[in-house]
Write a protein that holds these residues in place. Structure first.
Motif: not given
Length: 401
Positions: A236-256
């Protein structure tokens, strides 16, 4: 507005209702325990509706204080006429599901990072730019050319490592600026998977020993729920910040990256049948690594499934039959995660320690550390009691207790 007398009368009536139902249906409840669960759930549902209706009513401007202390026209003649609040929102119901789902995706990405997928693509790009491999104008070659052209728009490897450290506690160092590593995540995650696996093993044993067994001792819902809530509260206290945006971008990078690795010219270069064969071949040929592709990848897949399940409100289900039906979704993923992690010596199966202490440095059932002073050291030299150097933990006959 509910008064203190209404509050007491409500629970007295509910208790009488439970007793009357248990008395009238005693024989049926013995042969069919699920019936008792259904009845209790209906009664609990009625209580929740009453609580929700009471909370929906706006309180008086003073919150009932005037009636309690006896001031003004609203003064209550006795305690039973004073306003009685119903309580506050439960702590464990305030976790945002989208953040836990994002943590599951980040865990999936971390395992692929540890496998070396991104390092493999970077190595191929290095060889391609140096003319060391036979690639020229195929789809794989063109993908390698474009792979780092958008680096200025992406999170860097340093950003990814900092996110893994801050949210999952994996890696080394102090983590990103103004944050601290989540060092408790792994032990809590291992504990949850262990308890889910133990629950279903106990359940299977009970089904073998007795037909249609329903003894609570064969699998405790409370232990599984406590393990899940501990992990949810940790995230609950460690999932704030840019996590949502970062994981979407890195998932796209993994797909590429996998689009490049699965290109026909890249697979032909290594005589591979699929992208994973290319990954294994590059890791062996250019990095001389011991392959951990299969267990790491399964840890990523099954770990993400468990965390996605934890993001749903299933962990708060109180009815045994429904909880078991919902928990069945992650029964096999949890068992497989434990098996894969155990093969890499990243986790151990636990049969005894059902509850983790909040103090991670003090195991369950162990007394407070004993300080080693001059008198204790002199006593230890006479063979009475040994003290491990630097630990403060007593030992008997030279062996740790």
């Amino acid at each position: 507005m509910g008064t203190e007398k209404d509050y007491r009368d409500l629970f007295d009536r509910v208790a009488a209702l439970r007793e009357q139902v248990a008395d009238r249906l005693g024989d049926q409840l013995t042969s069919n325990p699920q019936l008792g669960d259904a009845i209790l759930k209906q009664i609990d549902g009625m209580l929740e509706q009453v609580d929700a209706a009471e909370r929906a009513q706006p309180p008086s401007p003073d919150g009932g204080l005037a009636g309690l202390v006896g001031v003004g026209s609203d003064a209550a003649p006795d305690l039973g006429q004073t306003r009685m609040p119903r309580g506050v929102e439960a702590y464990d119901e305030t976790v945002a599901s989208e953040r836990i789902i994002a943590v599951g995706d980040l865990y999936y990405l971390y395992q692929h990072e540890r496998i070396g997928v991104f390092r493999v693509v970077q190595k191929l790009q290095e060889l391609f730019q140096g003319g060391a491999i036979r690639l020229s104008d195929g789809p794989g070659a063109f993908g390698l050319y474009r792979f780092d052209r958008r680096d200025v728009l992406r999170y860097t490897k340093r950003d990814r490592i900092a996110a893994y450290r801050r949210i999952l506690g994996y890696g080394k160092g102090a983590g990103a600026a103004n944050s601290r590593p989540n060092v408790d995540f792994h032990r809590l995650f291992v504990h949850l998977n262990n308890q889910v696996a133990l629950f279903w093993r106990d359940k299977r044993i009970s089904d073998v020993i007795r037909a249609r067994a329903y003894d609570p001792s064969f699998g405790s819902i409370a232990i599984v729920r406590r393990a899940g809530l501990d992990l949810r509260n940790n995230l609950k206290f460690t999932s704030y910040g840019h996590l949502n945006v970062l994981r979407v971008e890195v998932m796209q990078l993994l797909e590429e990256a996998f689009r490049i690795l699965n290109a026909p010219d890249v697979k032909e270069l290594f005589g591979a049948a699929n992208a994973w064969d290319v990954v294994d071949e590059v890791l062996i040929r250019y990095f001389d690594e011991r392959l951990v592709t299969s267990p790491r990848q399964r840890m990523g897949v099954t770990g993400r499934q468990v965390l996605r399940w934890l993001a749903a409100p299933h962990i708060l289900e109180s009815t045994r039959s429904e909880f078991e039906a919902l928990l069945l979704e992650i029964a096999e993923p949890a068992e497989e995660w434990i098996t894969s992690a155990q093969s890499l010596r990243l986790a151990e199966r636990t049969e005894v320690e059902r509850v983790l202490p909040w103090d991670a440095h003090r195991p369950v059932g162990v007394a407070a550390p004993v300080k080693s002073g001059p008198r204790r050291q002199a006593f230890a030299k006479r063979g009475g009691l040994g003290v491990y150097k630097g630990s403060g933990v007593p030992a008997v006959n030279g062996a740790r207790r």
